[in-house]
Each structure stands twice: as C-alpha cells, then as structure tokens.
Write a protein that holds these residues in place. Structure first.
Motif, PDB file in Angstrom:
ATOM      1  N   PHE A 212       1.584   8.366 -13.669  1.00 30.23           N
ATOM      2  CA  PHE A 212       0.318   8.643 -12.991  1.00 30.23           C
ATOM      3  C   PHE A 212      -0.718   7.556 -13.289  1.00 30.23           C
ATOM      4  CE2 PHE A 212       1.630  13.328 -13.434  1.00 30.23           C
ATOM      5  CZ  PHE A 212       2.310  13.290 -12.231  1.00 30.23           C
ATOM      6  N   ILE A 213      -0.730   7.058 -14.530  1.00 33.07           N
ATOM      7  CA  ILE A 213      -1.657   5.977 -14.881  1.00 33.07           C
ATOM      8  C   ILE A 213      -1.294   4.705 -14.114  1.00 33.07           C
ATOM      9  CG2 ILE A 213      -2.419   4.458 -16.752  1.00 33.07           C
ATOM     10  CD1 ILE A 213      -2.138   6.833 -18.643  1.00 33.07           C
ATOM     11  N   LEU A 214       0.000   4.429 -14.014  1.00 33.49           N
ATOM     12  CA  LEU A 214       0.436   3.276 -13.226  1.00 33.49           C
ATOM     13  C   LEU A 214       0.022   3.431 -11.763  1.00 33.49           C
ATOM     14  CD1 LEU A 214       3.995   2.737 -14.743  1.00 33.49           C
ATOM     15  CD2 LEU A 214       2.085   1.125 -14.858  1.00 33.49           C
ATOM     16  N   TRP A 215       0.198   4.620 -11.230  1.00 33.12           N
ATOM     17  CA  TRP A 215      -0.182   4.910  -9.837  1.00 33.12           C
ATOM     18  C   TRP A 215      -1.675   4.634  -9.653  1.00 33.12           C
ATOM     19  CZ3 TRP A 215       2.637   9.445  -7.072  1.00 33.12           C
ATOM     20  CH2 TRP A 215       2.280   9.495  -5.716  1.00 33.12           C
ATOM     21  N   PHE A 216      -2.491   5.123 -10.574  1.00 30.57           N
ATOM     22  CA  PHE A 216      -3.932   4.887 -10.512  1.00 30.57           C
ATOM     23  C   PHE A 216      -4.238   3.393 -10.559  1.00 30.57           C
ATOM     24  CE2 PHE A 216      -7.743   3.918 -13.038  1.00 30.57           C
ATOM     25  CZ  PHE A 216      -8.732   4.462 -12.220  1.00 30.57           C
ATOM     26  N   GLY A 217      -3.615   2.688 -11.489  1.00 32.59           N
ATOM     27  CA  GLY A 217      -3.877   1.268 -11.630  1.00 32.59           C
ATOM     28  C   GLY A 217      -3.457   0.458 -10.421  1.00 32.59           C
ATOM     29  N   TRP A 218      -2.480   0.984  -9.674  1.00 30.99           N
ATOM     30  CA  TRP A 218      -1.977   0.251  -8.512  1.00 30.99           C
ATOM     31  C   TRP A 218      -3.036   0.102  -7.428  1.00 30.99           C
ATOM     32  CZ3 TRP A 218       3.279   0.214 -10.193  1.00 30.99           C
ATOM     33  CH2 TRP A 218       4.053  -0.798  -9.630  1.00 30.99           C
ATOM     34  N   PHE A 219      -3.993   1.009  -7.367  1.00 32.54           N
ATOM     35  CA  PHE A 219      -5.076   0.836  -6.399  1.00 32.54           C
ATOM     36  C   PHE A 219      -5.902  -0.399  -6.738  1.00 32.54           C
ATOM     37  CE2 PHE A 219      -4.217   5.425  -5.958  1.00 32.54           C
ATOM     38  CZ  PHE A 219      -4.003   5.475  -4.588  1.00 32.54           C
ATOM     39  N   GLY A 220      -6.041  -0.695  -8.035  1.00 31.86           N
ATOM     40  CA  GLY A 220      -6.670  -1.949  -8.432  1.00 31.86           C
ATOM     41  C   GLY A 220      -5.767  -3.130  -8.151  1.00 31.86           C
ATOM     42  N   PHE A 221      -4.481  -2.949  -8.392  1.00 32.86           N
ATOM     43  CA  PHE A 221      -3.473  -3.980  -8.170  1.00 32.86           C
ATOM     44  C   PHE A 221      -3.516  -4.465  -6.718  1.00 32.86           C
ATOM     45  CE2 PHE A 221       0.648  -5.962  -8.505  1.00 32.86           C
ATOM     46  CZ  PHE A 221       0.886  -6.107  -9.864  1.00 32.86           C
ATOM     47  N   ASN A 222      -3.470  -3.517  -5.788  1.00 40.20           N
ATOM     48  CA  ASN A 222      -3.385  -3.866  -4.367  1.00 40.20           C
ATOM     49  C   ASN A 222      -4.757  -4.102  -3.741  1.00 40.20           C
ATOM     50  OD1 ASN A 222      -0.644  -3.635  -4.640  1.00 40.20           O
ATOM     51  ND2 ASN A 222      -0.419  -1.821  -3.378  1.00 40.20           N
ATOM     52  N   SER A 223      -5.644  -3.140  -3.842  1.00 37.83           N
ATOM     53  CA  SER A 223      -6.959  -3.288  -3.219  1.00 37.83           C
ATOM     54  C   SER A 223      -7.759  -4.409  -3.872  1.00 37.83           C
ATOM     55  CB  SER A 223      -7.733  -1.972  -3.312  1.00 37.83           C
ATOM     56  OG  SER A 223      -7.086  -0.945  -2.588  1.00 37.83           O
ATOM     57  N   GLY A 224      -7.601  -4.584  -5.166  1.00 43.89           N
ATOM     58  CA  GLY A 224      -8.326  -5.646  -5.854  1.00 43.89           C
ATOM     59  C   GLY A 224      -7.916  -7.035  -5.421  1.00 43.89           C
ATOM     60  N   SER A 225      -6.720  -7.156  -4.840  1.00 40.40           N
ATOM     61  CA  SER A 225      -6.238  -8.470  -4.417  1.00 40.40           C
ATOM     62  C   SER A 225      -7.003  -9.023  -3.224  1.00 40.40           C
ATOM     63  CB  SER A 225      -4.742  -8.402  -4.087  1.00 40.40           C
ATOM     64  OG  SER A 225      -3.988  -8.151  -5.260  1.00 40.40           O
ATOM     65  N   THR A 226      -7.886  -8.217  -2.636  1.00 38.49           N
ATOM     66  CA  THR A 226      -8.794  -8.754  -1.619  1.00 38.49           C
ATOM     67  C   THR A 226      -9.780  -9.733  -2.248  1.00 38.49           C
ATOM     68  OG1 THR A 226     -10.344  -6.922  -1.965  1.00 38.49           O
ATOM     69  CG2 THR A 226      -8.674  -6.654  -0.233  1.00 38.49           C
ATOM     70  N   HIS A 236      -7.736   0.527   4.093  1.00 42.42           N
ATOM     71  CA  HIS A 236      -6.373   0.550   4.637  1.00 42.42           C
ATOM     72  C   HIS A 236      -5.345   0.255   3.555  1.00 42.42           C
ATOM     73  CE1 HIS A 236      -3.061   0.064   7.424  1.00 42.42           C
ATOM     74  NE2 HIS A 236      -2.830  -1.148   6.937  1.00 42.42           N
ATOM     75  N   ILE A 237      -5.649  -0.701   2.691  1.00 40.37           N
ATOM     76  CA  ILE A 237      -4.740  -1.037   1.597  1.00 40.37           C
ATOM     77  C   ILE A 237      -4.528   0.171   0.687  1.00 40.37           C
ATOM     78  CG2 ILE A 237      -4.499  -2.433  -0.498  1.00 40.37           C
ATOM     79  CD1 ILE A 237      -6.009  -4.668   1.039  1.00 40.37           C
ATOM     80  N   ALA A 238      -5.599   0.866   0.364  1.00 46.49           N
ATOM     81  CA  ALA A 238      -5.500   2.044  -0.501  1.00 46.49           C
ATOM     82  C   ALA A 238      -4.663   3.137   0.148  1.00 46.49           C
ATOM     83  CB  ALA A 238      -6.890   2.561  -0.849  1.00 46.49           C
ATOM     84  N   VAL A 239      -4.815   3.317   1.452  1.00 42.82           N
ATOM     85  CA  VAL A 239      -4.063   4.355   2.160  1.00 42.82           C
ATOM     86  C   VAL A 239      -2.575   4.029   2.202  1.00 42.82           C
ATOM     87  CG1 VAL A 239      -3.671   5.421   4.428  1.00 42.82           C
ATOM     88  CG2 VAL A 239      -6.001   5.181   3.550  1.00 42.82           C
ATOM     89  N   THR A 240      -2.225   2.797   2.552  1.00 41.86           N
ATOM     90  CA  THR A 240      -0.803   2.434   2.589  1.00 41.86           C
ATOM     91  C   THR A 240      -0.182   2.530   1.197  1.00 41.86           C
ATOM     92  OG1 THR A 240      -1.365   0.065   2.377  1.00 41.86           O
ATOM     93  CG2 THR A 240      -1.025   0.938   4.608  1.00 41.86           C
ATOM     94  N   THR A 241      -0.954   2.186   0.175  1.00 42.17           N
ATOM     95  CA  THR A 241      -0.466   2.300  -1.201  1.00 42.17           C
ATOM     96  C   THR A 241      -0.159   3.750  -1.535  1.00 42.17           C
ATOM     97  OG1 THR A 241      -1.748   0.351  -1.896  1.00 42.17           O
ATOM     98  CG2 THR A 241      -1.041   1.875  -3.625  1.00 42.17           C
ATOM     99  N   MET A 242      -1.068   4.637  -1.192  1.00 43.90           N
ATOM    100  CA  MET A 242      -0.888   6.061  -1.477  1.00 43.90           C
ATOM    101  C   MET A 242       0.302   6.638  -0.705  1.00 43.90           C
ATOM    102  SD  MET A 242      -2.159   8.529  -3.240  1.00 43.90           S
ATOM    103  CE  MET A 242      -1.766  10.280  -3.343  1.00 43.90           C
ATOM    104  N   LEU A 243       0.403   6.291   0.564  1.00 39.81           N
ATOM    105  CA  LEU A 243       1.463   6.858   1.396  1.00 39.81           C
ATOM    106  C   LEU A 243       2.847   6.388   0.952  1.00 39.81           C
ATOM    107  CD1 LEU A 243      -0.151   6.615   4.944  1.00 39.81           C
ATOM    108  CD2 LEU A 243       0.187   8.675   3.572  1.00 39.81           C
TER     109      LEU A 243
END
Length: 430
Positions: A212-226, A236-243
């Motif tokens: 779950f912590i990794l899942w949370f951090g992944w929003f920073g991983f992907n969305s932060g890459s902007t 959109h990045i956050a949504v595709t990551t979640m889905l």
C-alpha cells in the motif's frame, strides 16, 4: 508578482513533495520484503534498504548524476555534473538543478531496491554494498542517459518511457534475475528432483502494508515525472496509475481463484504492483481503458513468470523479476501499441502507437530500447557480481544462512524474546 518566479516556486514544491513520496516507497520496499521473507532475515532486509538510501544517494551525487544527465558525449554518456558541478546548462527546466537531482535520486534508489528482494536471505552484506555502488553509480545512470538525457541515442530515436517501465523496472528486474541466477537458490528451496518447496512468508499483513505504501508512492513516481505543478496531464496520469494497479490486483484475485481454487495473497499483492510497473511507461500517453488492460495483462503475466522461474529452479523470494522485469517489459511495449497522438504531443513528438495509426515505427523503437536495456541490466549485473566475488564472498556461509542473516551477519534478531533483561535486585525482591 513575477509569473515565471511563481511557476518555478510551484514546480519546485511539487517536485520536492513527489520526490519525498518516492523516497517513502523505500519504507514500502522494507515492509514488503520483510513480510515476504522469513522472520530470521527481516533485519537484513532493513539493512539493505538503508544501503540503498545512504550509499545510493551519495554515489549518485558523486558521479551517477553526471554520467546520466551531464553534457552528452556521442549519445552514450554524460561528461559533466559530477558533484553537481560543471556545465549543466543543457538541463533547461523551471526547477533548479538541485531539485532535479533530488527527484532523480529517488528514482535511482528505487532501482537498486528491486534487486534487493531477489537476493534476500543469502547475499553477503559487503557484496550487496559493492553492487549497490555499481548499480547507482554506473549501470543505471548509463542506461538512463541513453533514454532520458539530452542527446541520449535511444531518446533521439524516439523511445518513450515516461516514468521508467524500461529504464527503471525492466533494468532492475533483469538485474535481479541475473543476481538470483548467479547467487543460487536458498538452502532447501528446491528438492533434489527440482520441485519447489513453499517457504511461507513471515508476515503477510506487513507485506500488504508495504504494498500500500508503494502504491501511494507511485502517484509521486508517475505524476511527479511531469516536473510541473501546472501540467494538465497530472490528473490523467494519476487515474491511469490507479486503474492499472487495481486491474492487476483484481485480475490476480480472479485468476488465482480459478487456477489454485483460492485467492493467493502474495500473488494478489504482486499483481497490484505489476499493474503499477506496467503503466509507468505510458501513464501519460494511453487511455483509461488501455490502462486497465495493461494492468490485467501484467497481473496474469506475473503469475506465469513466477511459476516459470520456479520450474527453472531460480529462487526469487519476493518476485522481483516477475513484477518488475516482466511487467516493465510489457509496459514499455504497450506504449508502442497504444500511445495516443493527442497525448504524446505533451512530449513534443505526437507519436502514435500501432493501434492508433502510427504503424510499427514507435513499437520498433520501444522494442529496440527494451532489448538494449535488458541486455545491459542483465549483462552488467552478471559481470559486476563476478568482479565483486574476486574481492569479497557473494553468498553467506551455510551456517549463517541456516541461523538467519539477522543474527549471523548483523548480530541482532528482528524480534526480542518474551523476557527482557531483569536487574538482579528485582529478582531478589521477588
């Protein structure tokens, strides 16, 4: 107010916060791996994560960042930026070079953490330190330069890897495979006939919290890459990551119920992580429905990859290769199939995937880049461990492995006994 300064300030806050989210993923790695391995090796997992953070950050500062993002030489290597000095004017961003280094440092720490789980319960601590130095200072930065730097040859060809399905996960996953093959399986993992014995995880709730912590951090991983707080694609990045993560986990629940007649918790945990890995390359460039499909495919592929490794007597205690190597490969290729031109315009290219009228051009580049990264990660890891073996032992002794690395290597168990020390005077009073 100066709008340029405001933009820079907002972007700096965004990148620092998302970098912190990615660094928090190390806590996720620690809990996930500690929960998957046996109780007698939990401390060794934590110590390896501390190596990742401490040595990884320092080595990346000394020379890894320069090799990765320094002034380009022939599309192959960076030649400036060591110790954050020298010419970095080619890195033109709205954030400072220090801020950019922090974000990229979080990425390099994640790469070495992938390998940590594959060699759990049997690698010598000194050997792991030396490999962490090799990975964070040379193996990953060189591959990253080819794809992400100004002038990197794969980037010039048009390879797209938004947050690192290939650059980070396929590289780390195949490095993990090489390390696991070279170091060999844990004692008792396989019978003489090659049948895999089940090694029960020590704490699945702990592993779940880690996921779950990794899942949370992944929003920073992907969305932060902007690298920008005002980029319109963040949502959109956050949504595709979640889905994709949800599809990976849900698919594994249903698939393992069908295949094993029960939902397999470790597979479900890794299924969600596989979905996260798979969407990392194309999170900004594919539709929501495609993201669901990527997650589902990665979840099922992870199950088959795990079974395949065991059939070949390759011991990967946490499923590092199946989650990162396989899913990272799927994610990198998925960009070549499903990238939408209206979404890739954000990277200044407007490329289309095969199913959006782009033909085989982007898919071919993605496949080439993936093969290069796989060969580089696997081959250099194999060479690195062979060289390390000439300096220190790579694997612990049989006695140390049997007693557990916590006591055998680090001299302390993860969990204390029921009774603590009692002062002699207290005993007399009783």
């Amino acid at each position: 107010m100066d709008l340029t300064a405001l933009q820079s300030g907002l972007d700096t806050i965004w990148v620092v916060l998302t970098a912190a989210m990615i660094l928090l993923m190390e806590g996720g790695f620690a809990l996930l791996e500690a929960g998957f391995v046996r109780q007698k090796n939990a401390v060794s997992i934590i110590m390896k994560v501390f190596v990742d953070i401490t040595f990884g950050a320092l080595i990346f500062f000394f020379f890894g960042f320069g090799l990765m993002y320094g002034e380009d030489f022939a599309g192959l290597i960076g030649t400036s930026g060591f110790l954050m000095g020298g010419d970095l004017t080619h890195i033109q961003l709205t954030i400072s070079h220090d801020t950019y280094w922090l974000f990229q440092c979080a990425f390099v720490i994640a790469v070495i953490s992938i390998v940590s789980g594959a060699v759990a319960e049997r690698i010598d601590f000194r050997a792991y330190i030396l490999f962490a130095i090799a990975m964070t200072g040379f193996i990953y930065p060189i591959a990253g330069h080819w794809i992400w730097s100004t002038g990197g040859w794969l980037g010039k060809l048009g390879m797209i890897d938004f947050a690192g399905s290939a650059t980070i996960h396929a590289l780390g996953g195949f490095a993990a495979l090489a390390a696991a093959m070279l170091i060999g399986p844990r004692i008792g993992k396989f019978t003489k006939d090659g049948v895999a014995n089940i090694v029960p995880p020590s704490n699945l709730p702990l592993a779940s919290v880690g996921a779950f912590i990794l899942w949370f951090g992944w929003f920073g991983f992907n969305s932060g890459s902007t690298l920008s707080a005002t980029n319109s694609s963040i949502g959109h990045i956050a949504v595709t990551t979640m889905l994709s993560a949800s599809a990976g986990g849900a698919t594994c629940i249903l698939f393992t119920m069908f295949r094993y007649r029960k939902a397999d918790p470790p597979m479900v945990i890794n299924g969600s992580l596989a979905g996260l890995v798979g969407i990392t390359a194309g999170c900004a460039f594919v539709s929501d429905l495609v993201a669901i499909g990527i997650g589902a495919v990665c979840g099922i592929a992870m199950v088959f990859a795990t079974e395949y490794l065991e059939s070949k007597r390759i011991d990967d205690p946490v499923g590092a290769f199946a989650v990162h190597g396989v899913s990272g490969s799927i994610g990198a290729l998925a960009v070549g199939l499903f990238a939408r031109p209206d979404l890739t315009e954000g990277v200044g290219r407007g490329y289309s995937g095969l199913f959006y009228g782009g033909g085989f051009q982007l898919l071919g580049v993605q496949a080439l880049g993936l093969i290069v990264v796989i060969v580089w990660g696997f081959g250099l890891t194999w060479i690195a461990f062979k060289l390390i073996g000439r300096v220190v032992r790579v694997r612990v002794s049989r006695d140390e492995e049997l007693v557990g690395l916590d006591v055998g290597i680090h001299g302390v168990p993860a969990y204390s006994q029921e009774h603590d020390f009692i002062e002699l005077g207290q005993l007399k009073d009783r």
